[in-house]
Design a protein around this motif. Sequence first.
Motif, mmCIF file in Angstrom:
data_model
loop_
_atom_site.group_PDB
_atom_site.id
_atom_site.type_symbol
_atom_site.label_atom_id
_atom_site.label_comp_id
_atom_site.label_asym_id
_atom_site.label_seq_id
_atom_site.Cartn_x
_atom_site.Cartn_y
_atom_site.Cartn_z
ATOM 1 N N LYS A 3 16.838 2.131 -4.438
ATOM 2 C CA LYS A 3 16.557 0.685 -3.980
ATOM 3 C C LYS A 3 15.569 0.842 -2.693
ATOM 4 N N ASP A 4 15.728 1.765 -1.908
ATOM 5 C CA ASP A 4 14.584 1.898 -0.633
ATOM 6 C C ASP A 4 13.246 2.013 -1.147
ATOM 7 N N VAL A 5 13.239 2.655 -2.285
ATOM 8 C CA VAL A 5 11.711 2.924 -2.832
ATOM 9 C C VAL A 5 11.389 1.751 -3.443
ATOM 10 N N LEU A 6 12.177 0.798 -4.004
ATOM 11 C CA LEU A 6 11.715 -0.345 -4.731
ATOM 12 C C LEU A 6 11.288 -1.433 -3.668
ATOM 13 N N THR A 7 12.150 -1.411 -2.654
ATOM 14 C CA THR A 7 11.937 -2.399 -1.466
ATOM 15 C C THR A 7 10.673 -1.848 -0.845
ATOM 16 N N ALA A 8 10.054 -0.871 -0.768
ATOM 17 C CA ALA A 8 8.935 -0.298 -0.068
ATOM 18 C C ALA A 8 7.732 -0.700 -0.937
ATOM 19 N N TRP A 9 8.086 -0.433 -2.235
ATOM 20 C CA TRP A 9 6.869 -0.849 -2.864
ATOM 21 C C TRP A 9 6.585 -2.507 -3.162
ATOM 22 N N ILE A 10 7.815 -3.067 -3.054
ATOM 23 C CA ILE A 10 7.567 -4.538 -2.932
ATOM 24 C C ILE A 10 6.963 -4.992 -1.739
ATOM 25 N N VAL A 11 7.383 -4.684 -0.515
ATOM 26 C CA VAL A 11 6.562 -4.736 0.590
ATOM 27 C C VAL A 11 5.119 -4.562 0.633
ATOM 28 N N LEU A 12 4.936 -3.329 -0.025
ATOM 29 C CA LEU A 12 3.470 -2.876 -0.002
ATOM 30 C C LEU A 12 2.633 -3.620 -1.083
ATOM 31 N N ILE A 13 3.161 -4.221 -2.119
ATOM 32 C CA ILE A 13 2.502 -5.091 -2.747
ATOM 33 C C ILE A 13 2.333 -6.460 -1.990
ATOM 34 N N ILE A 14 3.241 -6.912 -1.387
ATOM 35 C CA ILE A 14 3.044 -8.222 -0.513
ATOM 36 C C ILE A 14 1.945 -7.966 0.375
ATOM 37 N N ALA A 15 1.761 -6.723 0.993
ATOM 38 C CA ALA A 15 0.715 -6.465 2.098
ATOM 39 C C ALA A 15 -0.785 -6.300 1.210
ATOM 40 N N TRP A 16 -0.690 -5.864 0.302
ATOM 41 C CA TRP A 16 -1.942 -5.534 -0.668
ATOM 42 C C TRP A 16 -2.229 -7.129 -0.890
ATOM 43 N N PHE A 17 -1.409 -7.984 -1.352
ATOM 44 C CA PHE A 17 -1.696 -9.341 -1.597
ATOM 45 C C PHE A 17 -2.546 -10.186 -0.417
#
Length: 107
Positions: A3-17
């Motif tokens: 779950k933490d890895v998934l949350t990190a990827w979601i935050v990273l994708i939002i930051a890239w956007f």
Amino acid sequence: MDKDVLTAWIVLIIAWFVILCIFMTIGSLAKKRGRSFWGWTLFPFLIPLGIDLFLLQIQGTPLIAVFLPFLVTYVIGLISVLLSGKTREKRMQEIYEEEQWRKSMRD
């Protein structure tokens, strides 16, 4: 996937956007000079994105190493588009519009 890895990827994708939206300022400046909006937006964005995807495979990569390449390419892209000037077609279009304006003022 954890779950933490998934949350990190979601935050990273939002930051890239969000970063992509910021890089669109380079594209809008390029469009005003008669150049390609998406070319000038995506080229400086995709280079650090590739670097990031490589860095994220390394354990313990500091957060600054993930976002620093975006800052560097943003500044380089911004300076490049400002120094590139207007295309010949854009200059000719502006001259034509000015002449049309002058003609309408005389009439």
